[in-house]
Write a protein that holds these residues in place. Structure first.
Motif, PDB file in Angstrom:
ATOM      1  N   ARG A  52       0.830  -1.207   0.000  1.00 18.89           N
ATOM      2  CA  ARG A  52       0.000   0.000   0.000  1.00 18.89           C
ATOM      3  C   ARG A  52       0.863   1.254   0.000  1.00 18.89           C
ATOM      4  O   ARG A  52       0.608   2.203  -0.753  1.00 18.89           O
ATOM      5  CB  ARG A  52      -0.943  -0.010   1.206  1.00 18.89           C
ATOM      6  CG  ARG A  52      -1.960   1.114   1.169  1.00 18.89           C
ATOM      7  CD  ARG A  52      -2.964   1.050   2.308  1.00 18.89           C
ATOM      8  NE  ARG A  52      -2.305   1.073   3.607  1.00 18.89           N
ATOM      9  CZ  ARG A  52      -2.346   0.076   4.490  1.00 18.89           C
ATOM     10  NH1 ARG A  52      -3.003  -1.024   4.216  1.00 18.89           N
ATOM     11  NH2 ARG A  52      -1.728   0.178   5.646  1.00 18.89           N
ATOM     12  N   ASP A  53       1.927   1.252   0.807  1.00 25.35           N
ATOM     13  CA  ASP A  53       2.834   2.404   0.838  1.00 25.35           C
ATOM     14  C   ASP A  53       3.519   2.592  -0.509  1.00 25.35           C
ATOM     15  O   ASP A  53       3.646   3.716  -0.994  1.00 25.35           O
ATOM     16  CB  ASP A  53       3.888   2.225   1.934  1.00 25.35           C
ATOM     17  CG  ASP A  53       3.305   2.307   3.329  1.00 25.35           C
ATOM     18  OD1 ASP A  53       2.167   2.794   3.470  1.00 25.35           O
ATOM     19  OD2 ASP A  53       4.002   1.876   4.274  1.00 25.35           O
ATOM     20  N   PHE A  54       3.930   1.501  -1.123  1.00 23.69           N
ATOM     21  CA  PHE A  54       4.573   1.590  -2.438  1.00 23.69           C
ATOM     22  C   PHE A  54       3.606   2.163  -3.465  1.00 23.69           C
ATOM     23  O   PHE A  54       3.977   3.001  -4.291  1.00 23.69           O
ATOM     24  CB  PHE A  54       5.056   0.209  -2.873  1.00 23.69           C
ATOM     25  CG  PHE A  54       5.701   0.202  -4.230  1.00 23.69           C
ATOM     26  CD1 PHE A  54       7.019   0.601  -4.381  1.00 23.69           C
ATOM     27  CD2 PHE A  54       4.981  -0.167  -5.354  1.00 23.69           C
ATOM     28  CE1 PHE A  54       7.621   0.614  -5.622  1.00 23.69           C
ATOM     29  CE2 PHE A  54       5.569  -0.163  -6.602  1.00 23.69           C
ATOM     30  CZ  PHE A  54       6.898   0.232  -6.745  1.00 23.69           C
ATOM     31  N   ALA A  55       2.352   1.709  -3.415  1.00 24.65           N
ATOM     32  CA  ALA A  55       1.352   2.189  -4.365  1.00 24.65           C
ATOM     33  C   ALA A  55       1.072   3.680  -4.154  1.00 24.65           C
ATOM     34  O   ALA A  55       0.862   4.415  -5.121  1.00 24.65           O
ATOM     35  CB  ALA A  55       0.069   1.383  -4.231  1.00 24.65           C
ATOM     36  N   GLN A  56       1.069   4.123  -2.911  1.00 21.77           N
ATOM     37  CA  GLN A  56       0.832   5.544  -2.649  1.00 21.77           C
ATOM     38  C   GLN A  56       2.021   6.392  -3.096  1.00 21.77           C
ATOM     39  O   GLN A  56       1.841   7.471  -3.663  1.00 21.77           O
ATOM     40  CB  GLN A  56       0.559   5.771  -1.160  1.00 21.77           C
ATOM     41  CG  GLN A  56      -0.794   5.274  -0.731  1.00 21.77           C
ATOM     42  CD  GLN A  56      -1.012   5.384   0.782  1.00 21.77           C
ATOM     43  OE1 GLN A  56      -0.076   5.675   1.526  1.00 21.77           O
ATOM     44  NE2 GLN A  56      -2.222   5.118   1.228  1.00 21.77           N
ATOM     45  N   GLU A  57       3.216   5.914  -2.865  1.00 24.05           N
ATOM     46  CA  GLU A  57       4.416   6.668  -3.249  1.00 24.05           C
ATOM     47  C   GLU A  57       4.613   6.686  -4.756  1.00 24.05           C
ATOM     48  O   GLU A  57       5.190   7.624  -5.304  1.00 24.05           O
ATOM     49  CB  GLU A  57       5.642   6.082  -2.562  1.00 24.05           C
ATOM     50  CG  GLU A  57       5.676   6.279  -1.073  1.00 24.05           C
ATOM     51  CD  GLU A  57       6.801   5.515  -0.410  1.00 24.05           C
ATOM     52  OE1 GLU A  57       7.568   4.829  -1.130  1.00 24.05           O
ATOM     53  OE2 GLU A  57       6.905   5.570   0.836  1.00 24.05           O
ATOM     54  N   ASN A  58       4.171   5.653  -5.422  1.00 25.80           N
ATOM     55  CA  ASN A  58       4.344   5.523  -6.877  1.00 25.80           C
ATOM     56  C   ASN A  58       3.006   5.406  -7.562  1.00 25.80           C
ATOM     57  O   ASN A  58       2.742   4.450  -8.299  1.00 25.80           O
ATOM     58  CB  ASN A  58       5.221   4.308  -7.183  1.00 25.80           C
ATOM     59  CG  ASN A  58       6.574   4.417  -6.536  1.00 25.80           C
ATOM     60  OD1 ASN A  58       7.351   5.313  -6.829  1.00 25.80           O
ATOM     61  ND2 ASN A  58       6.845   3.495  -5.610  1.00 25.80           N
ATOM     62  N   PHE A  60       1.818   6.820 -10.027  1.00 23.17           N
ATOM     63  CA  PHE A  60       1.863   6.816 -11.485  1.00 23.17           C
ATOM     64  C   PHE A  60       1.952   5.401 -12.053  1.00 23.17           C
ATOM     65  O   PHE A  60       1.598   5.149 -13.199  1.00 23.17           O
ATOM     66  CB  PHE A  60       3.047   7.661 -11.994  1.00 23.17           C
ATOM     67  CG  PHE A  60       4.393   7.135 -11.591  1.00 23.17           C
ATOM     68  CD1 PHE A  60       5.081   6.263 -12.407  1.00 23.17           C
ATOM     69  CD2 PHE A  60       4.965   7.521 -10.392  1.00 23.17           C
ATOM     70  CE1 PHE A  60       6.327   5.791 -12.045  1.00 23.17           C
ATOM     71  CE2 PHE A  60       6.210   7.043 -10.014  1.00 23.17           C
ATOM     72  CZ  PHE A  60       6.884   6.174 -10.850  1.00 23.17           C
ATOM     73  N   LEU A  61       2.414   4.445 -11.229  1.00 20.93           N
ATOM     74  CA  LEU A  61       2.488   3.068 -11.685  1.00 20.93           C
ATOM     75  C   LEU A  61       1.132   2.336 -11.555  1.00 20.93           C
ATOM     76  O   LEU A  61       0.874   1.388 -12.269  1.00 20.93           O
ATOM     77  CB  LEU A  61       3.530   2.293 -10.870  1.00 20.93           C
ATOM     78  CG  LEU A  61       4.977   2.737 -11.041  1.00 20.93           C
ATOM     79  CD1 LEU A  61       5.862   1.970 -10.067  1.00 20.93           C
ATOM     80  CD2 LEU A  61       5.443   2.524 -12.465  1.00 20.93           C
ATOM     81  N   THR A  62       0.316   2.794 -10.628  1.00 19.53           N
ATOM     82  CA  THR A  62      -0.949   2.115 -10.367  1.00 19.53           C
ATOM     83  C   THR A  62      -2.144   2.863 -10.938  1.00 19.53           C
ATOM     84  O   THR A  62      -3.253   2.377 -10.854  1.00 19.53           O
ATOM     85  CB  THR A  62      -1.159   1.945  -8.862  1.00 19.53           C
ATOM     86  OG1 THR A  62      -1.146   3.229  -8.240  1.00 19.53           O
ATOM     87  CG2 THR A  62      -0.076   1.085  -8.255  1.00 19.53           C
ATOM     88  N   ASN A  63      -1.934   4.030 -11.520  1.00 17.01           N
ATOM     89  CA  ASN A  63      -3.022   4.833 -12.063  1.00 17.01           C
ATOM     90  C   ASN A  63      -3.467   4.251 -13.407  1.00 17.01           C
ATOM     91  O   ASN A  63      -2.665   4.116 -14.319  1.00 17.01           O
ATOM     92  CB  ASN A  63      -2.561   6.279 -12.247  1.00 17.01           C
ATOM     93  CG  ASN A  63      -3.726   7.204 -12.509  1.00 17.01           C
ATOM     94  OD1 ASN A  63      -4.861   6.775 -12.599  1.00 17.01           O
ATOM     95  ND2 ASN A  63      -3.428   8.488 -12.646  1.00 17.01           N
ATOM     96  N   PRO A  64      -4.754   3.920 -13.537  1.00 17.59           N
ATOM     97  CA  PRO A  64      -5.219   3.312 -14.796  1.00 17.59           C
ATOM     98  C   PRO A  64      -5.322   4.305 -15.944  1.00 17.59           C
ATOM     99  O   PRO A  64      -5.489   3.907 -17.085  1.00 17.59           O
ATOM    100  CB  PRO A  64      -6.584   2.744 -14.436  1.00 17.59           C
ATOM    101  CG  PRO A  64      -7.065   3.553 -13.288  1.00 17.59           C
ATOM    102  CD  PRO A  64      -5.821   3.955 -12.544  1.00 17.59           C
ATOM    103  N   ASN A  65      -5.274   5.609 -15.716  1.00 21.66           N
ATOM    104  CA  ASN A  65      -5.424   6.616 -16.804  1.00 21.66           C
ATOM    105  C   ASN A  65      -4.137   6.842 -17.510  1.00 21.66           C
ATOM    106  O   ASN A  65      -3.110   7.011 -17.198  1.00 21.66           O
ATOM    107  CB  ASN A  65      -5.947   7.937 -16.235  1.00 21.66           C
ATOM    108  CG  ASN A  65      -7.372   7.770 -15.774  1.00 21.66           C
ATOM    109  OD1 ASN A  65      -8.078   6.890 -16.250  1.00 21.66           O
ATOM    110  ND2 ASN A  65      -7.784   8.604 -14.857  1.00 21.66           N
TER     111      ASN A  65
END
Length: 65
Positions: A52-58, A60-65
């Protein structure tokens, strides 16, 4: 006749012995699994927090747009 009785007795005791050995092995395996359960749950929780922390910090990697 005595040999036959001795063979039957040893045969039966062999099965009883094997049953006891298997029962002890299964019990120890279950105890080990129960002893390690809190550690596994803690590791899983820590991994989820790190993800979760990695996803919040990055984001742009998890954003579907």
């Amino acid at each position: 006749m005595l040999v036959f009785v001795a063979t039957v007795v040893l045969y039966v005791f062999g099965f009883v012995f094997l049953y006891g050995v298997i029962r002890v092995g299964v019990r120890h395996g279950i105890e080990d699994a129960e002893a390690n359960r809190p550690e596994v749950l803690r590791r899983r929780q820590l991994g989820a927090t790190e993800n979760r922390d990695f996803a919040q910090e990055n984001a742009f990697l998890t954003n579907p747009n």
